[in-house]
Design an enzyme around this catalytic site. Structure first.
Site, PDB file in Angstrom:
ATOM      1  N   HIS A 102       7.781   5.412  17.557  1.00 16.88           N
ATOM      2  CA  HIS A 102       7.527   5.078  16.141  1.00 16.88           C
ATOM      3  C   HIS A 102       8.191   6.057  15.165  1.00 16.88           C
ATOM      4  O   HIS A 102       8.750   5.646  14.158  1.00 16.88           O
ATOM      5  CB  HIS A 102       6.017   5.069  15.841  1.00 16.88           C
ATOM      6  CG  HIS A 102       5.246   4.062  16.618  1.00 16.88           C
ATOM      7  ND1 HIS A 102       4.749   4.331  17.874  1.00 16.88           N
ATOM      8  CD2 HIS A 102       4.896   2.787  16.322  1.00 16.88           C
ATOM      9  CE1 HIS A 102       4.102   3.268  18.313  1.00 16.88           C
ATOM     10  NE2 HIS A 102       4.188   2.313  17.403  1.00 16.88           N
ATOM     11  N   GLU A 125       2.730  11.382  18.633  1.00 18.30           N
ATOM     12  CA  GLU A 125       4.173  11.514  18.850  1.00 18.30           C
ATOM     13  C   GLU A 125       4.690  12.882  18.416  1.00 18.30           C
ATOM     14  O   GLU A 125       5.600  13.438  19.048  1.00 18.30           O
ATOM     15  CB  GLU A 125       4.905  10.353  18.159  1.00 18.30           C
ATOM     16  CG  GLU A 125       4.520   9.010  18.814  1.00 18.30           C
ATOM     17  CD  GLU A 125       5.388   7.828  18.392  1.00 18.30           C
ATOM     18  OE1 GLU A 125       6.283   7.988  17.536  1.00 18.30           O
ATOM     19  OE2 GLU A 125       5.157   6.724  18.938  1.00 18.30           O
ATOM     20  N   ARG A 130     -16.952   0.559  -2.391  1.00 14.83           N
ATOM     21  CA  ARG A 130     -16.323  -0.079  -3.564  1.00 14.83           C
ATOM     22  C   ARG A 130     -16.465  -1.577  -3.339  1.00 14.83           C
ATOM     23  O   ARG A 130     -16.226  -2.053  -2.226  1.00 14.83           O
ATOM     24  CB  ARG A 130     -14.824   0.232  -3.621  1.00 14.83           C
ATOM     25  CG  ARG A 130     -14.468   1.602  -4.108  1.00 14.83           C
ATOM     26  CD  ARG A 130     -12.966   1.743  -4.310  1.00 14.83           C
ATOM     27  NE  ARG A 130     -12.656   3.012  -4.902  1.00 14.83           N
ATOM     28  CZ  ARG A 130     -12.306   4.096  -4.208  1.00 14.83           C
ATOM     29  NH1 ARG A 130     -12.190   4.055  -2.907  1.00 14.83           N
ATOM     30  NH2 ARG A 130     -12.067   5.223  -4.834  1.00 14.83           N
TER      31      ARG A 130
HETATM   32  N1  URA Z   1      -8.386   8.158  -1.099  1.00 16.42           N
HETATM   33  C1  URA Z   1      -9.506   7.588  -0.626  1.00 16.42           C
HETATM   34  O1  URA Z   1      -9.605   7.286   0.561  1.00 16.42           O
HETATM   35  N2  URA Z   1     -10.520   7.343  -1.498  1.00 16.42           N
HETATM   36  C2  URA Z   1     -10.438   7.617  -2.814  1.00 16.42           C
HETATM   37  O2  URA Z   1     -11.384   7.344  -3.556  1.00 16.42           O
HETATM   38  C3  URA Z   1      -9.252   8.215  -3.295  1.00 16.42           C
HETATM   39  C4  URA Z   1      -8.239   8.483  -2.403  1.00 16.42           C
END
Ligand code: URA
Length: 288
Positions: A21, A91, A179
């Site tokens: 890769h 790797e 989220r």
């Molecule tokens: N990276 C992440 O995984 N989460 C965030 O909220 C910001 C950057």
């Protein structure tokens, strides 16, 4: 694309030792490798080096090598998340790397961590899936103490704001980090995750540290992580790129410091970096 026969299906390496890769071979990279997620961050890291060159660029994996303050150093992008990152670590280890420093971005969980502050991880909650393919869930994802100390020392020397503690590494940027997904989807088992992690003193969310730490420990390699807080999940702020330049400067400088500690340990005949190695290094520095 030119057809090329690799060594075997279980060892996908070219006749000259180029790994499948990353497309790098032994001798191409330093023992010290910085690991940003973003391929564009690799040349940005290399801008601080005395000289640099691109070694390879294949898929999400861009690799540069060069010299930082006289130390041979490399940087390889991992892409996002555990699966892509494990490939990079696997790797790179095969071609001689033994010390990994993730240079990433992160979402802070508490308002005390301001946007642009750095988080240096001492360990990571394994909310990734990749490390579960390697080892039992009880196995800890801890950073190497000497890499953590080098990152702290670099942050101190450069005078940047930083925090030290536990990170949570999730395979999911959206729902796995509480989220809302598309159309507001959030399953009941994710609700309250941030509050819970905060209550057990986890500082931040990112997506790669747990995989890197777990693999490094299994293989007897060293690893650490420094991430810039571009988001804050308590204040709801998000500023793209906040603190990224500081994270890059700290990671580069940590490699210089680690290389000096490694040399000093070798001269003292120690198997690794000890408090006395570091203490003598400080004394010498004060006198210089
Ligand atoms: N990276 C992440 O995984 N989460 C965030 O909220 C910001 C950057």
């Amino acid at each position: 694309m030119v057809e090329e026969k690799l060594k075997s299906a279980s060892q996908p390496v070219s006749a000259e030792g180029r790994v499948y890769h990353l497309a790098v071979k032994p001798g191409d990279v330093s023992r010290y490798v910085l690991l940003p997620g973003d391929p564009e961050r690799v040349p940005r890291i290399a801008r601080y080096w005395d000289r640099s060159w691109q070694v390879a660029s294949h898929r999400e994996y861009v690799t540069y090598s060069g010299y930082y303050k006289g130390v041979f150093i490399s940087a390889t992008s991992t892409g996002i998340g555990g699966p892509a990152t494990a490939i990079a670590v696997e790797e790179l280890a095969r071609v001689g790397a033994d010390t990994f420093i993730r240079v990433g971005t992160t979402g802070a969980l508490t308002r005390e961590i301001k946007l642009g502050d750095l988080v240096i991880s001492t360990g990571a909650v394994r909310m990734d899936g990749t490390s579960r393919h390697y080892v039992i869930p009880e196995y800890p994802a801890v950073a190497s103490y000497d890499v953590v100390l080098a990152l702290i020392e670099a942050a101190e020397e450069l005078g940047v704001r930083y925090h030290v503690g536990l990170t949570a590494s999730s395979d999911s940027f959206y729902v796995g980090q509480e989220r809302p997904g598309f159309k507001g989807y959030l399953p009941p088992f994710q609700k309250g995750l941030i509050e819970f992690l905060r209550s057990i003193r986890v500082l931040n969310f990112e997506m790669e540290a747990a995989t890197i730490f777990t693999l490094a420990n299994i293989y007897g390699l060293r690893a650490g992580a420094v991430c810039a807080a571009i988001a804050n999940r308590e204040t709801e702020e998000f500023v793209v790129d906040a603190g990224v330049e500081d994270a890059i400067r700290v990671a580069n400088e940590a490699v210089k410091i680690l290389s000096e500690w490694d040399d000093a340990a070798l001269k003292k005949g120690r198997p690794g970096i000890t408090p006395s190695v570091i203490g003598e290094w400080f004394e010498k520095r004060k006198r210089a």
